[in-house]
Design a protein around this motif. Structure first.
Motif, PDB file in Angstrom:
ATOM      1  N   VAL A  28       2.202  18.448 -33.336  1.00  0.00           N
ATOM      2  CA  VAL A  28       1.641  17.104 -33.493  1.00  0.00           C
ATOM      3  C   VAL A  28       2.470  16.124 -32.676  1.00  0.00           C
ATOM      4  O   VAL A  28       3.502  16.487 -32.120  1.00  0.00           O
ATOM      5  N   THR A  29       2.045  14.876 -32.631  1.00  0.00           N
ATOM      6  CA  THR A  29       2.782  13.859 -31.886  1.00  0.00           C
ATOM      7  C   THR A  29       3.872  13.244 -32.764  1.00  0.00           C
ATOM      8  O   THR A  29       3.792  13.287 -33.998  1.00  0.00           O
ATOM      9  N   PRO A  58      -3.676  13.699 -36.855  1.00  0.00           N
ATOM     10  CA  PRO A  58      -2.767  14.668 -36.234  1.00  0.00           C
ATOM     11  C   PRO A  58      -3.411  15.244 -34.979  1.00  0.00           C
ATOM     12  O   PRO A  58      -4.539  15.729 -35.018  1.00  0.00           O
ATOM     13  N   ARG A  59      -2.752  15.139 -33.882  1.00  0.00           N
ATOM     14  CA  ARG A  59      -3.292  15.636 -32.626  1.00  0.00           C
ATOM     15  C   ARG A  59      -2.525  16.881 -32.215  1.00  0.00           C
ATOM     16  O   ARG A  59      -1.308  16.866 -32.132  1.00  0.00           O
ATOM     17  N   LEU A  69       3.201  18.824 -43.573  1.00  0.00           N
ATOM     18  CA  LEU A  69       3.002  19.751 -42.459  1.00  0.00           C
ATOM     19  C   LEU A  69       3.624  21.107 -42.757  1.00  0.00           C
ATOM     20  O   LEU A  69       3.026  22.152 -42.487  1.00  0.00           O
ATOM     21  N   ALA A  97       8.070  17.617 -34.198  1.00  0.00           N
ATOM     22  CA  ALA A  97       6.713  17.401 -33.701  1.00  0.00           C
ATOM     23  C   ALA A  97       6.234  18.604 -32.890  1.00  0.00           C
ATOM     24  O   ALA A  97       5.098  19.057 -33.049  1.00  0.00           O
ATOM     25  N   ARG A 150       5.387  13.373 -44.350  1.00  0.00           N
ATOM     26  CA  ARG A 150       4.716  14.102 -43.265  1.00  0.00           C
ATOM     27  C   ARG A 150       5.371  15.456 -43.030  1.00  0.00           C
ATOM     28  O   ARG A 150       4.699  16.456 -42.820  1.00  0.00           O
ATOM     29  N   TYR A 162       2.383  10.587 -34.952  1.00  0.00           N
ATOM     30  CA  TYR A 162       1.831  11.085 -36.220  1.00  0.00           C
ATOM     31  C   TYR A 162       2.956  11.309 -37.229  1.00  0.00           C
ATOM     32  O   TYR A 162       2.837  10.931 -38.396  1.00  0.00           O
ATOM     33  N   MET A 163       4.035  11.914 -36.787  1.00  0.00           N
ATOM     34  CA  MET A 163       5.164  12.168 -37.682  1.00  0.00           C
ATOM     35  C   MET A 163       5.678  10.871 -38.299  1.00  0.00           C
ATOM     36  O   MET A 163       6.021  10.825 -39.472  1.00  0.00           O
TER      37      MET A 163
END
Length: 96
Positions: A55-56, A67-68, A9, A50, A5, A59-60
């Motif tokens: 992102v949260t 992904p928010r 990212l 994050a 992740r 998610y990480m």
């Protein structure tokens, strides 16, 4: 999962490992070790990662697959603009 992740990212933002390291004030080798799952970031660093990527932590960590983006502390006008951009993108990529 976390290393993948971080790498995904970072690449999505167009950053090198050196650039991400600079933003987080860590060594480039630290970023490399995270991405290769040689070491794990501390909880505090996970939160910083994050926030850096917007992102949260879920998610990480792979607990959430979507992904928010955080819109915290953004003016309503900016949030509205982002919403319109997202709607336009969805319409442009829909199968017809």
């Amino acid at each position: 999962m976390l290393g993948q992740r971080i790498c995904a990212l970072r690449l999505a933002f167009g950053w090198s490992q050196v650039e991400l390291a600079r933003r987080l004030k860590v060594a480039k080798q630290t970023v490399s070790n995270w991405e290769n799952d040689n070491i794990q970031p501390s909880i505090e660093m996970l939160v910083r990662l994050a926030k850096t990527f917007g992102v949260t932590t879920d998610y990480m960590l792979g607990l959430d697959e979507i992904p928010r983006l955080s819109i915290e502390r953004l003016p309503e006008s900016v949030v509205a603009h982002f919403s319109m951009l997202i709607d336009d993108y969805r319409k442009a990529t829909e199968c017809r």
